[in-house]
Every structure is written in structure tokens, then in C-alpha cells.
Design an enzyme around this catalytic site. Structure first.
Site, PDB file in Angstrom:
ATOM      1  N   GLU A  46     -25.084 -14.312  -0.140  1.00  0.00           N
ATOM      2  CA  GLU A  46     -26.445 -13.831  -0.365  1.00  0.00           C
ATOM      3  C   GLU A  46     -27.441 -15.000  -0.288  1.00  0.00           C
ATOM      4  O   GLU A  46     -27.214 -16.061  -0.861  1.00  0.00           O
ATOM      5  CB  GLU A  46     -26.475 -13.177  -1.746  1.00  0.00           C
ATOM      6  N   LYS A 115     -31.375  -5.571   0.024  1.00  0.00           N
ATOM      7  CA  LYS A 115     -30.698  -5.262  -1.221  1.00  0.00           C
ATOM      8  C   LYS A 115     -31.436  -4.120  -1.922  1.00  0.00           C
ATOM      9  O   LYS A 115     -32.672  -4.118  -2.003  1.00  0.00           O
ATOM     10  CB  LYS A 115     -30.683  -6.513  -2.097  1.00  0.00           C
ATOM     11  N   CYS A 179     -24.548  -8.094  -3.313  1.00  0.00           N
ATOM     12  CA  CYS A 179     -24.269  -8.471  -4.698  1.00  0.00           C
ATOM     13  C   CYS A 179     -24.390  -7.324  -5.691  1.00  0.00           C
ATOM     14  O   CYS A 179     -23.485  -6.520  -5.839  1.00  0.00           O
ATOM     15  CB  CYS A 179     -25.164  -9.640  -5.100  1.00  0.00           C
ATOM     16  N   SER A 206     -22.827 -14.659  -7.255  1.00  0.00           N
ATOM     17  CA  SER A 206     -22.448 -14.216  -8.594  1.00  0.00           C
ATOM     18  C   SER A 206     -22.104 -15.428  -9.443  1.00  0.00           C
ATOM     19  O   SER A 206     -21.222 -16.209  -9.091  1.00  0.00           O
ATOM     20  CB  SER A 206     -21.247 -13.264  -8.499  1.00  0.00           C
ATOM     21  N   SER A 366      26.632   7.577  -4.011  1.00  0.00           N
ATOM     22  CA  SER A 366      27.257   8.387  -5.065  1.00  0.00           C
ATOM     23  C   SER A 366      27.228   7.650  -6.407  1.00  0.00           C
ATOM     24  O   SER A 366      27.157   8.279  -7.470  1.00  0.00           O
ATOM     25  CB  SER A 366      28.694   8.759  -4.686  1.00  0.00           C
ATOM     26  N   TRP A 479      22.008  11.184   9.435  1.00  0.00           N
ATOM     27  CA  TRP A 479      23.352  10.646   9.193  1.00  0.00           C
ATOM     28  C   TRP A 479      23.983  11.413   8.031  1.00  0.00           C
ATOM     29  O   TRP A 479      24.215  10.897   6.955  1.00  0.00           O
ATOM     30  CB  TRP A 479      23.271   9.153   8.915  1.00  0.00           C
ATOM     31  N   THR A 481      26.585  15.186   7.473  1.00  0.00           N
ATOM     32  CA  THR A 481      27.294  16.312   8.081  1.00  0.00           C
ATOM     33  C   THR A 481      26.632  17.606   7.656  1.00  0.00           C
ATOM     34  O   THR A 481      26.539  17.903   6.461  1.00  0.00           O
ATOM     35  CB  THR A 481      28.764  16.329   7.645  1.00  0.00           C
ATOM     36  N   TYR A 482      26.165  18.355   8.645  1.00  0.00           N
ATOM     37  CA  TYR A 482      25.487  19.617   8.342  1.00  0.00           C
ATOM     38  C   TYR A 482      26.421  20.530   7.541  1.00  0.00           C
ATOM     39  O   TYR A 482      27.552  20.793   7.933  1.00  0.00           O
ATOM     40  CB  TYR A 482      25.067  20.305   9.645  1.00  0.00           C
TER      41      TYR A 482
END
Length: 647
Positions: A46, A115, A179, A206, A366, A479, A481-482
Site C-alpha cells: 500500500e 481503498k 489493507c 499493517s 482385513s 481390484w 472379485t465381483y
């Protein structure tokens, strides 16, 4: 700028109060340095041309004219830079003096932003000198001013809440506030973000007092998060008058609530960060509550900036699902385990169930499922003997995983059931006429489905439910098994990626007594495998998952950027090259990225009928929740993008 990356520079240059010529030269030097480093948006503090602490000198016409002359010098010296430079100065418009930000590009001014919120408390008594800036407007004559640039005099837009938009990269839209504008309740940035700004820059001066550093950081994190934007804060520092205050040059660059870069207090120089406006725009599209709202007083100015490659300096996390700070990781693991356990406990209580069945292989997934069961049973006040852990040795089971499964069940007080399935699987081979010596998908899946049948029937027999063990990474790759390990009655790991599974088990190991901890750590050291093929002659695991589908570290990385952010394949590849540099070469990354997309699209049918399971993170594949995709979707467009890449 390609792929949406914009390098931003926040600069705290050396400064002399009221010495506009010196200050302009410092701005020019730092602007050229930042541009040579690839910055496309360069923000200064600023009133940096004059200094913020000039006091009543702001009423002197000599200082005001000196600032205008210095601005012209800056425009002339930066006109060839491929970057936007934003500087602060006092500027007279009409009958008012305004604290302004000049948005400079190619020797001209894109806009002059005043500003809006002028502080009037003791240390910042700006109201003595500056008027509050009005909103910009298309049709108000006061929203335009005549100003001199490198081409002579021209008309530019004047007013707050302006937007500046890049023609070549529509997601590159920024707004400017100054600011105090960010400290008030009704900040200009709210309106600019709603109107499409993905970047907000703040020119600030600031003062530094005890505790303000943390407060400033907290405010800006919250602001960038709530507005789904990047926020670049350039702060004044050394050189401002210390008559009553000290300025520390606290620069910050943030993106959607995350701090990308921060300067140390009481330092000078340039702070860089790469913000991803494409990512921010994607986040806004995903957030149905963040809709573009064009305000009548929002004025937009377009600029042209060729798309160039941004050399990324931003850190790309190779494990986006795993926290990096030890304390945070422990807290996160505890919360995740409680989320999983609470989900299971709620289900058990709802159906009045006092038993649960899990297939315990001695592998990571698991093991985590059993850990979750332990926590859930504690929540419900159930006897641990109601946890039925079933080990089902078959053709690929190794002694190491078998022994670990038995030790885990015993250590947690579960009821261990050992049911050998070789004979039943062989009978099934005979029934369907399959040659046992042919180790194909039928050979493997027959074992997985037999195990699921055993678990389901045991659950019926004991009045329990089957707890699923499959994780998010396996679901993404298909990955599973259905109707084998793909199916259960409650899938506690459904939203836990493989890389996080490992950390959750490691966390549990750190919280338990030595004997159990040793077993858990051996599980962690065991190669990931479905153990569906016969072991090696020495009894070790022969079938290693990551040799077949690829490293889970890569797939979890891909998964995050595909599902969470919706990035294109070429952008994900670019990020992976950075994240895994020194770990995987480009050829390997591209190979498994192609495999990921092929498997992800071809295996959606398995995800379309998943059992219930708790969501614990921002990425999940439940067909009832966060991911709804037709099983017949084509991967053609993604493959075309991948084919354009060269490793």
C-alpha cells in the site's frame, strides 16, 4: 499459466518515506526480478511509491505530483515485462485524494482501484487525508479518469470492486483490495469473488504488534477458504517511519484456506507461490452454493497474456490422503478410526446385532477391518467374543499371513474360526469343469467367492453381519472379485485409500501393547497380495498386487486428482512427475496412469452396487453419494489426452 498455474510475487521493497524517485527505482528492480522468475502477477504494498507514513505530507501537491511522475517511470520501465505489476500511490480524482492501487500492464494502466474502508483510529488516521473510494460503474462519469501512461493520456476505469480477466485463461480473474478492506465485515473481496475473481490481491501497510501475525494469518486463511480463492497479501516493511509504529513486511499467499507461502517477519524481498486457478474454478463448480453473481457495480477489464509454461515451485504432495505432521497424523488417524467404528456401531445397534463376521487374511485391509470392529464393539459395550474372525486357507495362503491372522484374533479376544476351503473349491472346479492347473481368473475368483459364501453363511448362522475389508484404492481399480470380496453387509474400509490404510494400522500398532504391536508391524511389512496363486517354493508370497496393477502410491495420487479435483490426465501426469521425482521415472508414471484410467472406467459396474460403508474423507466412490457414473461410460477422451503425452 498452462494448466491454470499462475506464479504470484508479493514484494516488500526497501523504501524511503516521501522519496518517490528512490521508491520507484526499487519497485522497478524488484518487478524485473520477479518477472524474470516467472511471476505473472506482482503485488507491492500500500502506498509503496510514497510510503504509507507520510502523514500530512499527503496534502502537499509536490508529493502527489511526484507520485504521478514516479508511476509514469514505473510504467515506462516495466512495459516490456510479461507480467502485471500492482503498485500503491495517492491519487487525486475529482475533489478527493484516494489511496489507490494502480494495475499496470504493458506500459498502461488497466484500472485504478481506490481503498474503500478508511480507518479512523489513532494509529491509522487515514480519514484525515483520504476519501473512501466509490464502487466502479459502467455508466457513471466519475468511474473514469484521464491518466498519463507511456502512450500519452488515456481513460481508465476508477473505482473499487473491479475485476481484471485474462482472455487466454478465463479462470485467471483477479480483484484488488487495500489493507483495511479485508478487516471489515463486508469486504470488497466477497463481491469480487462472487463475480468470478479467483485471485484477490491486497496491498497493505499493517503495523506489527504482539499477536497480530497469527490474527492476520487466521483472517486470510478463513477469507481464502470461504471465498474459494487465492489471496496474495503484500505488506510494507523496513523503511516506513517508526515514529510510532513498526512494520514487519509480513507477506502471505494462500489458496482455498491453505497457506502456500509466508515471509518471515522483519524481512524484505520477494515471496513467490504458484496458485492453481483451474483448481479453484473446479472447486467452485463442485460447490453448488458458490454461484457467480454479477453485481451492477462490478466492472471488468480484459487483458491479453500469452499462455506460457509456469515452472512450478509449489510443493506437490505425493501422498495427498496422508497428513504430514506427526501430531496431526495421530489426531487424524484417531478421528478416522472413530468415524469407521461409529458407522459400524450404529449399524449393529440399529439391527440389534451382537456378532460380526470378518474374513481375516493376515493382510492390511482385513487387519484394519478387525481393528474397526474392536472399536465398534467397545462403543456398543459388546463382548469381544462376538467378533468372529475367520481364516480360510487355500492354495495361495502362506504360513506368515496365516499365523498373523491367528495371532491378531487371539490378541483382540475375537472368536477364531479356521475353515479350510481347498476341498470345496476343488469340488467347484469339478462341478464347472475347470482344470486346477490352469491358474487363470476362474481359478482365482472361485476362491474369493467361496470365501464370501462361507462368511455370509456364518453370519446367518450366528445372527451377525459380514464386515467388508476392501479399500477405496481397490474399488477405484476394480481390484476385487465381483460378488466375492466385493460384497459384504457393511464395508468399513470403503473410503480408506491403501496409503492411508497403512498409516491407520501403524497408528494402532503405536497404541497397543508390545506383543500385539509386533504382529501389526509384521502385517505392515508383508507384501500386499490376494494370495490366490500358490506361493513360491520357499513358502513366500508369489502374487504381489503392486506388480500387477501398479504401485498404490501412484494410484492413490491419481485417484485424488481424478476424483477430488477432476484434473485432466496431462495435468495429473505433470504433477506426478514433480511429486515422484527420484522415486518413479516418467515412463513408469505414464504406464500406470494409463492403466489407472483403463481400469477405472472398465470397472465401474462393480462400484455401481457397493454395500453400505462410512464416508470418512472428501473422496469416496459410493454410488449413493459422491460418485455417480454410468457403467458404460467411454474412456476415449481421457485416452486421447494420454496419447498426447510423451514420457
Amino acid at each position: 499459466m498452462k494448466d491454470g498455474f499462475i506464479k504470484i510475487a508479493c514484494v516488500t521493497p526497501p523504501l524511503r518515506v516521501a522519496d518517490c524517485t528512490y521508491n520507484a527505482q526499487q519497485i522497478i528492480v524488484h518487478a524485473k526480478e520477479a518477472a524474470s522468475a516467472g511471476a505473472k502477477l506482482i503485488v507491492f504494498p500500500e502506498l509503496c511509491i510514497t510510503g504509507y507514513t507520510c502523514g500530512d505530507l499527503f496534502q502537499q501537491s509536490t508529493l502527489i505530483q511526484g507520485a504521478q511522475d514516479a508511476l509514469l517511470t514505473i510504467l515506462q520501465e516495466t512495459k516490456d515485462l510479461p507480467a502485471i505489476v500492482i503498485v500503491g500511490l495517492p491519487y487525486v480524482h475529482g475533489n478527493g485524494l484516494y489511496n489507490c492501487a494502480a494495475v499496470c500492464y504493458e506500459g498502461g494502466i488497466l484500472g485504478m482501484v481506490p481503498k474503500q474502508n478508511i480507518p479512523n483510529y489513532s494509529e491509522f488516521y487515514e480519514v484525515r487525508h483520504f476519501a473512501a473510494g466509490p464502487d466502479a460503474s459502467w455508466d457513471c462519469p466519475q468511474s473514469y479518469l484521464r491518466i498519463r501512461d507511456t502512450r500519452g493520456f488515456g481513460t481508465v476505469k476508477f473505482g473499487a470492486k473491479q475485476l481484471f480477466t485474462c482472455t487466454e485463461l478465463p479462470d485467471f480473474v483477479f480483484g484488488v483490495e487495500i489493507c483495511e478492506d479485508v478487516w471489515v465485515s463486508d469486504t470488497p473481496s466477497v463481491y469480487m469473488a462472487k463475480a468470478g475473481a479467483t485471485i484477490i490481491v491486497n496491498l497493505s501497510c499493517s503495523d506489527e504488534i504482539i499477536g497480530k501475525e497469527d490474527y492476520r494469518r487466521t483472517i486470510l486463511k478463513a477469507k481464502s477458504g470461504s471465498l474459494l480463492c487465492a489471496y496474495a497479501y503484500a505488506d510494507a516493511g523496513f523503511g516506513e517511519s517508526t515514529q510510532d509504529m513498526v512494520f514487519a513486511g509480513h507477506n502471505l499467499i494462500l489458496e482455498n484456506g491453505s497457506l502456500l507461502a509466508e515471509s518471515q517477519l522483519f524481512t524484505q524481498g520477494i515471496l513467490y507461490a504458484d496458485v492453481d486457478v483451474q483448481r479453484l474454478a473446479g472447486e467452485r463448480r463442485r460447490s453448488n452454493t458458490f454461484q457467480t453473481q454479477m453485481e451492477e457495480n462490478i466492472v471488468a477489464t480484459a487483458f491479453s497474456m500469452p499462455l506460457t509454461e509456469t515452472k512450478l515451485t509449489r510443493w506437490i504432495d505425493p501422498s495427498p490422503f496422508v497428513p504430514k505432521v506427526d501430531q496431526e497424523l495421530s489426531q487424524r488417524c484417531e478421528i478416522i478410526l472413530m468415524l469407521q467404528a461409529t458407522g459400524l456401531a450404529t449399524r449393529l445397534k440399529h439391527i440389534g446385532c451382537k456378532t460380526a463376521v470378518v474374513g481375516l487374511s493376515g493382510g492390511l485391509d482385513s487387519t484394519l477391518a478387525l481393528i474397526v470392529m474392536v472399536h465398534a464393539f467397545r462403543i456398543c459395550g459388546l463382548d469381544s467374543s462376538g467378533m468372529i474372525a475367520v481364516t480360510m486357507p487355500c492354495f495361495g495362503t502362506t504360513d506368515r499371513t496365516y499365523q498373523n491372522a491367528c495371532r491378531l484374533a487371539k490378541a483382540y479376544g475375537a472368536t477364531l474360526r479356521e475353515i479350510t476351503i481347498q476341498d470345496s473349491v476343488r469340488q467347484h472346479f469339478a462341478d464347472i469343469g475347470h482344470d486346477e492347473t490352469v491358474h487363470d481368473v476362474t481359478y482365482e475368483n472361485s476362491q474369493a467367492r467361496e470365501r464370501t459364501q462361507v462368511l455370509m453363511d456364518l453370519a446367518n448362522q450366528t445372527g451377525g453381519i459380514v464386515i467388508g475389508t476392501g479399500d477405496l484404492s481397490e474399488l477405484a481399480l476394480g481390484w476385487a472379485t465381483y460378488n466375492g470380496d466385493h460384497m459384504s453387509m457393511y464395508a468399513v474400509n470403503a473410503s480408506i485409500p491403501k496409503t492411508l490404510v497403512r498409516y491407520l494400522v501403524a497408528y494402532e500398532a503405536s497404541q497397543t501393547e508390545d506383543t500385539l504391536s509386533a504382529v501389526l508391524r509384521d502385517v505392515l511389512d508383508t507384501p500386499v497380495s490376494p494370495e490366490l496363486l500358490p506361493p513360491e517354493q520357499d513358502g513366500t508370497i508369489a502374487q504381489k498386487t503392486e506388480d500387477i496393477v501398479g504401485p498404490y502410491a501412484l494410484h492413490d495420487f491419481f485417484l485424488y486428482y481424478v476424483l477430488r479435483l477432476g484434473f485432466a490426465p496431462h495435468k495429473i501426469y505433470r504433477l506426478a512427475q514433480i511429486a515422484f521425482k527420484g522415486t518413479y521415472d516418467d515412463t513408469t508414471i505414464l504406464k500406470w496412469l494409463k492403466k489407472f484410467y483403463w481400469r477405472f472406467f472398465s470397472q465401474q459396474f462393480k462400484r455401481s452396487c457397493l454395500p453400505d460403508g462410512p464416508k470418512v474423507g472428501s473422496v469416496t466412490l459410493s454410488p449413493r453419494g459422491d460418485w455417480r457414473m454410468p457403467s458404460d461410460a467411454c474412456v476415449t477422451l481421457w485416452q486421447k489426452d494420454l496419447e498426447s503425452l510423451e514420457a
